[in-house]
Scaffold this motif. Structure first.
Motif, PDB file in Angstrom:
ATOM      1  N   ILE A 420      40.833  15.662  -6.232  1.00 52.16           N
ATOM      2  CA  ILE A 420      40.853  14.491  -7.109  1.00 52.16           C
ATOM      3  C   ILE A 420      39.487  13.828  -7.052  1.00 52.16           C
ATOM      4  CG2 ILE A 420      43.338  14.071  -6.827  1.00 52.16           C
ATOM      5  CD1 ILE A 420      42.633  11.858  -4.813  1.00 52.16           C
ATOM      6  N   ALA A 421      39.203  13.022  -8.067  1.00 53.59           N
ATOM      7  CA  ALA A 421      37.957  12.269  -8.112  1.00 53.59           C
ATOM      8  C   ALA A 421      38.223  10.933  -8.783  1.00 53.59           C
ATOM      9  CB  ALA A 421      36.885  13.042  -8.872  1.00 53.59           C
ATOM     10  N   ARG A 422      37.583   9.899  -8.275  1.00 55.52           N
ATOM     11  CA  ARG A 422      37.779   8.558  -8.822  1.00 55.52           C
ATOM     12  C   ARG A 422      36.843   8.357 -10.004  1.00 55.52           C
ATOM     13  NH1 ARG A 422      41.866   4.923  -8.849  1.00 55.52           N
ATOM     14  NH2 ARG A 422      41.084   2.822  -9.307  1.00 55.52           N
ATOM     15  N   LYS A 423      37.388   7.907 -11.111  1.00 52.22           N
ATOM     16  CA  LYS A 423      36.629   7.626 -12.319  1.00 52.22           C
ATOM     17  C   LYS A 423      36.744   6.131 -12.627  1.00 52.22           C
ATOM     18  CE  LYS A 423      35.538  11.922 -13.100  1.00 52.22           C
ATOM     19  NZ  LYS A 423      34.152  12.414 -13.016  1.00 52.22           N
ATOM     20  N   GLY A 424      35.617   5.499 -12.893  1.00 53.00           N
ATOM     21  CA  GLY A 424      35.629   4.083 -13.236  1.00 53.00           C
ATOM     22  C   GLY A 424      35.616   3.194 -11.992  1.00 53.00           C
ATOM     23  N   SER A 425      35.829   1.902 -12.192  1.00 53.34           N
ATOM     24  CA  SER A 425      35.753   0.921 -11.110  1.00 53.34           C
ATOM     25  C   SER A 425      37.007   0.978 -10.239  1.00 53.34           C
ATOM     26  CB  SER A 425      35.603  -0.486 -11.686  1.00 53.34           C
ATOM     27  OG  SER A 425      36.774  -0.856 -12.396  1.00 53.34           O
ATOM     28  N   LYS A 426      36.921   0.305  -9.095  1.00 54.82           N
ATOM     29  CA  LYS A 426      38.060   0.271  -8.173  1.00 54.82           C
ATOM     30  C   LYS A 426      39.251  -0.426  -8.807  1.00 54.82           C
ATOM     31  CE  LYS A 426      39.209  -0.969  -3.409  1.00 54.82           C
ATOM     32  NZ  LYS A 426      38.718  -1.562  -2.150  1.00 54.82           N
ATOM     33  N   ARG A 427      38.982  -1.458  -9.623  1.00 58.17           N
ATOM     34  CA  ARG A 427      40.068  -2.228 -10.227  1.00 58.17           C
ATOM     35  C   ARG A 427      40.601  -1.560 -11.485  1.00 58.17           C
ATOM     36  NH1 ARG A 427      39.191  -8.493 -11.601  1.00 58.17           N
ATOM     37  NH2 ARG A 427      39.402  -8.573  -9.334  1.00 58.17           N
ATOM     38  N   ASP A 428      39.693  -1.087 -12.365  1.00 59.54           N
ATOM     39  CA  ASP A 428      40.116  -0.580 -13.675  1.00 59.54           C
ATOM     40  C   ASP A 428      40.021   0.940 -13.798  1.00 59.54           C
ATOM     41  OD1 ASP A 428      40.503  -3.210 -14.589  1.00 59.54           O
ATOM     42  OD2 ASP A 428      38.357  -3.400 -15.021  1.00 59.54           O
ATOM     43  N   GLY A 429      39.681   1.613 -12.703  1.00 63.43           N
ATOM     44  CA  GLY A 429      39.499   3.063 -12.790  1.00 63.43           C
ATOM     45  C   GLY A 429      40.797   3.838 -12.694  1.00 63.43           C
ATOM     46  N   TYR A 430      40.661   5.175 -12.542  1.00 69.46           N
ATOM     47  CA  TYR A 430      41.836   6.043 -12.453  1.00 69.46           C
ATOM     48  C   TYR A 430      41.466   7.287 -11.657  1.00 69.46           C
ATOM     49  CZ  TYR A 430      39.466   8.753 -16.071  1.00 69.46           C
ATOM     50  OH  TYR A 430      38.546   9.498 -16.765  1.00 69.46           O
ATOM     51  N   TRP A 431      42.479   8.044 -11.263  1.00 76.13           N
ATOM     52  CA  TRP A 431      42.268   9.268 -10.513  1.00 76.13           C
ATOM     53  C   TRP A 431      42.284  10.467 -11.462  1.00 76.13           C
ATOM     54  CZ3 TRP A 431      40.492   8.909  -5.804  1.00 76.13           C
ATOM     55  CH2 TRP A 431      40.795   7.780  -5.034  1.00 76.13           C
ATOM     56  N   GLU A 432      41.246  11.297 -11.379  1.00 79.08           N
ATOM     57  CA  GLU A 432      41.185  12.525 -12.165  1.00 79.08           C
ATOM     58  C   GLU A 432      41.541  13.684 -11.249  1.00 79.08           C
ATOM     59  OE1 GLU A 432      38.024  13.866 -15.328  1.00 79.08           O
ATOM     60  OE2 GLU A 432      37.370  14.581 -13.346  1.00 79.08           O
ATOM     61  N   THR A 433      42.512  14.489 -11.640  1.00 74.78           N
ATOM     62  CA  THR A 433      42.919  15.637 -10.824  1.00 74.78           C
ATOM     63  C   THR A 433      42.343  16.923 -11.409  1.00 74.78           C
ATOM     64  OG1 THR A 433      44.951  15.854 -12.104  1.00 74.78           O
ATOM     65  CG2 THR A 433      45.061  14.540 -10.095  1.00 74.78           C
ATOM     66  N   ARG A 434      41.914  17.812 -10.514  1.00 76.74           N
ATOM     67  CA  ARG A 434      41.404  19.108 -10.947  1.00 76.74           C
ATOM     68  C   ARG A 434      42.550  19.978 -11.427  1.00 76.74           C
ATOM     69  NH1 ARG A 434      37.245  22.139  -7.201  1.00 76.74           N
ATOM     70  NH2 ARG A 434      37.639  23.611  -8.882  1.00 76.74           N
ATOM     71  N   PRO A 435      42.423  20.603 -12.632  1.00 82.41           N
ATOM     72  CA  PRO A 435      43.509  21.412 -13.175  1.00 82.41           C
ATOM     73  C   PRO A 435      44.000  22.500 -12.209  1.00 82.41           C
ATOM     74  CG  PRO A 435      41.810  21.081 -14.817  1.00 82.41           C
ATOM     75  CD  PRO A 435      41.275  20.516 -13.537  1.00 82.41           C
ATOM     76  N   ALA A 436      43.073  23.114 -11.459  1.00 78.33           N
ATOM     77  CA  ALA A 436      43.465  24.202 -10.570  1.00 78.33           C
ATOM     78  C   ALA A 436      44.323  23.723  -9.415  1.00 78.33           C
ATOM     79  CB  ALA A 436      42.214  24.911 -10.024  1.00 78.33           C
ATOM     80  N   CYS A 437      44.272  22.404  -9.135  1.00 79.10           N
ATOM     81  CA  CYS A 437      44.999  21.896  -7.986  1.00 79.10           C
ATOM     82  C   CYS A 437      46.250  21.127  -8.392  1.00 79.10           C
ATOM     83  CB  CYS A 437      44.104  20.965  -7.179  1.00 79.10           C
ATOM     84  SG  CYS A 437      42.644  21.805  -6.513  1.00 79.10           S
ATOM     85  N   ALA A 438      46.289  20.687  -9.633  1.00 86.96           N
ATOM     86  CA  ALA A 438      47.395  19.820 -10.057  1.00 86.96           C
ATOM     87  C   ALA A 438      48.579  20.660 -10.524  1.00 86.96           C
ATOM     88  CB  ALA A 438      46.931  18.889 -11.176  1.00 86.96           C
ATOM     89  N   ASP A 439      49.307  21.248  -9.564  1.00 77.18           N
ATOM     90  CA  ASP A 439      50.458  22.071  -9.959  1.00 77.18           C
ATOM     91  C   ASP A 439      51.725  21.228 -10.026  1.00 77.18           C
ATOM     92  OD1 ASP A 439      50.682  21.506  -7.312  1.00 77.18           O
ATOM     93  OD2 ASP A 439      51.018  23.587  -6.647  1.00 77.18           O
TER      94      ASP A 439
END
Length: 439
Positions: A420-439
């Motif tokens: 996973i990787a954090r996108k955006g700010s701590k308050r308004d951001g979101y978690w992006e999951t890698r397709p290969a890992c998000a089963d």
């Protein structure tokens, strides 16, 4: 008396009883080198064994050559005598109107052998003699328009006020007034599609991307492919020294010369275009047709030019894509050495290596790296974040039913492993999951 060895320009016949074979040798030497010398009264080892010469012998040889070789040539025929009194005949020919036929067939000299010319070699001989196939051959379709080509000419200061004059001046018509193959290549309706293919490795085992620059004027398609290659020519910036140093992925000047040469000197008879192949360690530019007939590799590397598409070269020169200086190949050789070229009978491949690993290659390697397996807790957290990318650690702990510290530790491990990787700010951001890992 010994006259040496047979070669691509010298042939020996024991007597005029081999007159027909000797004439075949003359035609094949003319096709290979534009000149040749044939000896009668000399054996295969070069020893003068003598030839009976009557008052009409030279005339008989001359008439036979005139009747058998087309286009006709005027030979130089001389009878000589050795110190031992043996007579032999020397027949010398020279001509630049190849291809020459002997008894209706075409031959080419290879070392000391006369071989029948292949269809490919014969076509190259016609090209070398000045026959321009794409100018003389009619287009496959006649409903052609030239808006793109005319725009390119206008951008260089040329004015097109009369279409008929334009067709004639740019040599877009056959002798009987039809559009020729060159016109088809330069038209808005051209079916030629230049391909730029990218491979995720050092061979063609798999294809990751293919771009088509075509269905338009050849020169416009050629320029668009060149623009794309310039866009991927990233730079490596070195700030370690006092002065900044920028190193391009590849020398674009060398690429430009190779690519324009590939498009200009390509064998366009069957409308097969040149291509660009992008590998993880190099670029390959492939053109079809091999070297022009009569042009040696040595002359090629020295920059000698034998244009096979003369009318097309005139247009390339008009649009500042080509010059008559022949500096293109020497420029590439100066930067990447002769090993950059692989020359075969039907292809010329120019290979341009990278100066460093480009970003897209590094990304491929990173994606291919083995990843640690996730435990059950981490998998639960990963699925939770996939379902709700904006979830906080508290949300995850509450949703799954675990302690906050356990949820935070699992999230940290997932970030560390690249799942996973954090996108955006701590308050308004979101978690992006890698397709290969998000089963």
């Amino acid at each position: 008396m010994n006259l040496g060895k047979e070669s691509e320009r010298v042939a020996f016949k024991r007597s005029t009883s081999e007159l027909k074979e000797g004439i075949v040798s003359l035609a094949s030497m003319l096709n290979k080198s534009g000149r040749g010398v044939l000896y009668f009264g000399v054996n295969n080892e070069g020893e003068v064994v003598g030839q009976q010469v009557g008052k009409n012998t030279e005339r008989t040889i001359s008439d036979a050559i005139h009747n058998a070789i087309e286009p006709s040539i005027i030979p130089s025929i001389e009878t000589r005598t050795t110190p031992e009194g043996l007579e032999y005949i020397v027949v010398a020919v020279e001509g630049m109107d190849s291809p020459y036929s002997a008894y209706g067939l075409y031959y080419v000299r290879s070392a000391d052998q006369d071989t029948k010319a292949t269809r490919s070699a014969l076509k190259k001989m016609f090209l070398a003699s000045g026959f321009d196939f794409i100018r003389e051959s009619p287009a496959t379709r006649q409903d052609l328009h030239f808006t793109q080509f005319i725009s390119l000419l206008v951008s260089k200061g040329y004015h097109v006020n009369n279409l008929n004059a334009f067709f004639k001046n740019e040599k877009l018509l056959t002798d009987d007034g039809r559009f020729n193959q060159m016109a088809e290549l330069l038209s808005d309706e051209s079916d030629v599609s230049i391909k730029v293919a990218r491979f995720p490795g050092t061979n063609k085992a798999s294809l990751s991307q293919r771009m088509d620059f075509g269905k338009k004027c050849l020169i416009l398609a050629m320029q668009q492919a060149m623009d794309y290659m310039e866009s991927i020519n990233e730079k490596n910036v070195d700030l370690r020294e006092a002065r900044r140093k920028d190193t391009p992925l590849f020398d674009f000047r060398a690429f430009r010369e190779a690519w324009i040469n590939a498009c200009l000197h390509n064998s366009w008879n069957d409308l097969t275009p040149p291509a660009i192949y992008i590998f993880t360690d190099r670029i390959e530019i492939v053109s079809y047709g091999g070297l022009p007939f009569g042009l040696s590799e040595e002359a090629f590397f020295e920059g000698d030019s034998h244009p096979v598409n003369k009318a097309l070269q005139t247009i390339f020169t008009q649009l500042d894509y080509a010059e008559q200086t022949g500096h293109g190949v020497p420029t590439i050789v100066d930067i990447y050495c002769k090993q950059a070229f692989n020359i075969s009978a039907n292809f010329i491949t120019c290979t341009i290596p990278y100066a460093f690993e480009p970003e897209w290659v590094l990304s491929l390697k990173k994606e291919a790296e083995p990843r640690p397996s996730l435990n059950q807790t981490q998998l639960k957290v990963l699925r939770c974040l996939k379902a709700n990318p904006k979830a906080t650690a508290s949300d995850v702990a509450r949703e799954i039913g675990m302690s906050l510290s356990t949820a935070k530790k699992a999230i940290w491990k997932l970030v560390e492993q690249g799942a996973i990787a954090r996108k955006g700010s701590k308050r308004d951001g979101y978690w992006e999951t890698r397709p290969a890992c998000a089963d």
